[in-house]
Design an enzyme around this catalytic site. Structure first.
Site, mmCIF file in Angstrom:
data_model
loop_
_atom_site.group_PDB
_atom_site.id
_atom_site.type_symbol
_atom_site.label_atom_id
_atom_site.label_comp_id
_atom_site.label_asym_id
_atom_site.label_seq_id
_atom_site.Cartn_x
_atom_site.Cartn_y
_atom_site.Cartn_z
ATOM 1 N N GLU A 129 96.333 -1.346 44.168
ATOM 2 C CA GLU A 129 94.998 -1.063 43.524
ATOM 3 C C GLU A 129 95.010 -0.220 42.325
ATOM 4 O O GLU A 129 94.268 -0.150 41.562
ATOM 5 C CB GLU A 129 93.840 -0.761 44.520
ATOM 6 C CG GLU A 129 93.493 -1.750 45.530
ATOM 7 C CD GLU A 129 93.024 -1.217 46.699
ATOM 8 O OE1 GLU A 129 93.514 -0.328 47.340
ATOM 9 O OE2 GLU A 129 91.876 -1.806 47.307
ATOM 10 N N GLU A 149 96.349 -3.615 54.423
ATOM 11 C CA GLU A 149 95.249 -3.061 55.043
ATOM 12 C C GLU A 149 94.865 -3.837 56.413
ATOM 13 O O GLU A 149 94.595 -3.178 57.430
ATOM 14 C CB GLU A 149 93.947 -2.860 54.380
ATOM 15 C CG GLU A 149 94.342 -1.517 53.217
ATOM 16 C CD GLU A 149 95.131 -1.936 51.910
ATOM 17 O OE1 GLU A 149 95.488 -3.139 52.012
ATOM 18 O OE2 GLU A 149 94.791 -1.314 51.237
HETATM 19 N N1 COA Z 1 101.250 6.472 54.675
HETATM 20 C C1 COA Z 1 101.836 7.572 55.191
HETATM 21 N N2 COA Z 1 103.171 7.560 55.072
HETATM 22 C C2 COA Z 1 103.919 6.479 54.914
HETATM 23 C C3 COA Z 1 103.161 5.528 54.283
HETATM 24 C C4 COA Z 1 101.575 5.534 54.121
HETATM 25 N N3 COA Z 1 100.799 4.672 53.305
HETATM 26 N N4 COA Z 1 103.906 4.508 53.943
HETATM 27 C C5 COA Z 1 105.181 4.857 54.168
HETATM 28 N N5 COA Z 1 105.061 6.187 54.722
HETATM 29 C C6 COA Z 1 106.156 6.996 55.485
HETATM 30 C C7 COA Z 1 106.596 6.526 56.620
HETATM 31 O O1 COA Z 1 105.727 7.050 57.763
HETATM 32 C C8 COA Z 1 107.919 6.931 56.466
HETATM 33 O O2 COA Z 1 108.084 8.478 57.095
HETATM 34 P P1 COA Z 1 109.057 9.079 57.987
HETATM 35 O O3 COA Z 1 110.387 8.812 57.313
HETATM 36 O O4 COA Z 1 108.872 10.454 57.933
HETATM 37 O O5 COA Z 1 108.783 8.366 59.329
HETATM 38 C C9 COA Z 1 108.493 7.014 55.122
HETATM 39 O O6 COA Z 1 107.369 6.768 54.317
HETATM 40 C C10 COA Z 1 109.456 5.506 55.275
HETATM 41 O O7 COA Z 1 108.700 4.649 55.344
HETATM 42 P P2 COA Z 1 109.357 3.619 56.549
HETATM 43 O O8 COA Z 1 108.243 2.795 57.091
HETATM 44 O O9 COA Z 1 110.209 4.287 57.287
HETATM 45 O O10 COA Z 1 110.137 2.616 55.534
HETATM 46 P P3 COA Z 1 110.309 1.166 55.601
HETATM 47 O O11 COA Z 1 111.277 0.722 54.515
HETATM 48 O O12 COA Z 1 110.669 0.721 57.060
HETATM 49 O O13 COA Z 1 109.025 0.280 55.343
HETATM 50 C C11 COA Z 1 106.703 0.050 54.029
HETATM 51 C C12 COA Z 1 108.403 0.676 54.154
HETATM 52 C C13 COA Z 1 106.407 0.355 52.849
HETATM 53 C C14 COA Z 1 106.805 -1.538 54.437
HETATM 54 C C15 COA Z 1 106.069 0.620 55.324
HETATM 55 O O14 COA Z 1 106.364 2.004 55.207
HETATM 56 C C16 COA Z 1 104.767 0.543 55.421
HETATM 57 O O15 COA Z 1 104.291 -0.754 55.762
HETATM 58 N N6 COA Z 1 103.999 1.323 55.137
HETATM 59 C C17 COA Z 1 102.382 1.334 55.008
HETATM 60 C C18 COA Z 1 101.950 0.666 53.990
HETATM 61 C C19 COA Z 1 100.304 0.530 54.201
HETATM 62 O O16 COA Z 1 99.997 0.070 55.224
HETATM 63 N N7 COA Z 1 99.638 0.602 53.135
HETATM 64 C C20 COA Z 1 98.265 0.613 53.098
HETATM 65 C C21 COA Z 1 97.621 1.667 53.815
HETATM 66 S S1 COA Z 1 95.794 1.622 53.760
#
Ligand code: COA
Length: 275
Positions: A129, A149
């Site tokens: 966004e 989301e």
């Molecule tokens: N908020 C807080 N922390 C986040 C985050 C978010 N939106 N997105 C990633 N992180 C953190 C993870 O918790 C992780 O922390 P850790 O290593 O201390 O456990 C770190 O970033 C790396 O993320 P990870 O999930 O391990 O990497 P990945 O390569 O397996 O996956 C994503 C990457 C982006 C696909 C996955 O992190 C994800 O789906 N994130 C959330 C995205 C989301 O829902 N955004 C909308 C929020 S409303």
């Protein structure tokens, strides 16, 4: 590049030669997830370059620390419990929480100078966004986009349901928001969300090239083009065209117009001062 260390969640560097500033979201451990403080600091960093005549374009990006994964921003910080002064069970307080976030997205969109969203890696949720409130979007091919989301039982409320439909139309916007899938940079380019896609190893040079180009351009023309497009498209066409006529008149007083036309006639490159 000169570096200023004033913020906790963002960094700001000024490329004096290219006449642009780079604001980087600096939360690599959380893939640059956004807290309200992050958004506030982005707007404060923008404010600091608004009145700087040497800076005529801004690049907004994720920090170049890929120790976890490359990311522009993985969206709202899901580990953040929100503002202490707001009651999570009070629906008006929850609406107010989004009002606070919207204000920052609006301020970014309303900034007077061109903003390039430079995306290398994840641009999800609130991060995606954020791209939508910038003027130009440049992504490396490896970047991944989406609005996940709904998978968390929430929905893209940082302007997503309102701004995306204006870019993509109903069917594609709802597809993105209903299923929460990940999309490639190629698809986002085809759908018109991105201005440019580039090979991963060409990303940094390309950003510099485009930011320098805008940094040395006729800043007043860019300002008026930006406002005419952003506001003109929200009003009826006949009023939008009046807006355009007035913009043309205002721009004609700019020093850069005189040099731009003289340069063409004299077969030389214009030297725009941004005045
Ligand atoms: N908020 C807080 N922390 C986040 C985050 C978010 N939106 N997105 C990633 N992180 C953190 C993870 O918790 C992780 O922390 P850790 O290593 O201390 O456990 C770190 O970033 C790396 O993320 P990870 O999930 O391990 O990497 P990945 O390569 O397996 O996956 C994503 C990457 C982006 C696909 C996955 O992190 C994800 O789906 N994130 C959330 C995205 C989301 O829902 N955004 C909308 C929020 S409303």
């Amino acid at each position: 590049m000169s570096n200023e260390k004033k913020f906790e969640h963002v960094t700001i560097e000024r490329n004096e030669k290219g006449q642009y500033a780079v604001i980087s979201i600096n939360r690599p451990d959380k893939l640059n997830a956004l807290q309200i403080k992050t958004l506030k600091e982005i707007t404060e960093a923008l404010e600091s370059v608004e009145v700087d005549p040497n800076i005529r374009c801004v690049v907004l990006r994720g920090i170049k620390d890929y120790s976890k994964k490359p990311a522009f921003s993985a969206g709202a910080d899901l580990s953040d419990r929100g503002s202490a002064d707001l009651d999570s069970e009070n629906l008006r307080h929850q609406s107010h929480a989004m009002y606070r976030r919207h204000k920052y997205y609006d301020l970014i969109e309303e900034f007077h100078k061109p903003i390039i969203a430079a995306i290398d890696g994840y641009a999800l949720g609130g991060g995606f966004e954020l791209v939508l409130v910038c003027d130009i979007s440049i992504a490396s091919k490896r970047s991944i986009f989406g609005l996940p989301e709904v998978q968390r039982g929430i929905f893209p409320a940082n302007g997503g349901t309102q701004r995306l439909i204006r870019n993509l139309g109903k069917m594609r916007a709802k597809r993105m928001m209903f299923f929460g899938e990940h999309f490639s940079a190629e698809t986002m380019f085809e759908w018109g969300v991105l201005s440019f896609i580039v090979e991963d190893d060409e990303f940094e040079d390309f950003i510099h090239e485009k930011a320098s180009w805008l940094g040395k351009s006729a800043t007043n023309s860019l300002f008026l083009i930006k406002k005419s497009i952003d506001y003109g498209t929200q009003i009826p066409l006949n009023i939008g065209l009046q807006f355009e006529q007035m913009g043309y008149a205002i721009n004609s007083q700019s020093k850069d117009v005189a040099d731009g036309i003289s340069a063409f006639l004299e077969k030389r490159r214009p030297e725009f001062e941004g005045k």
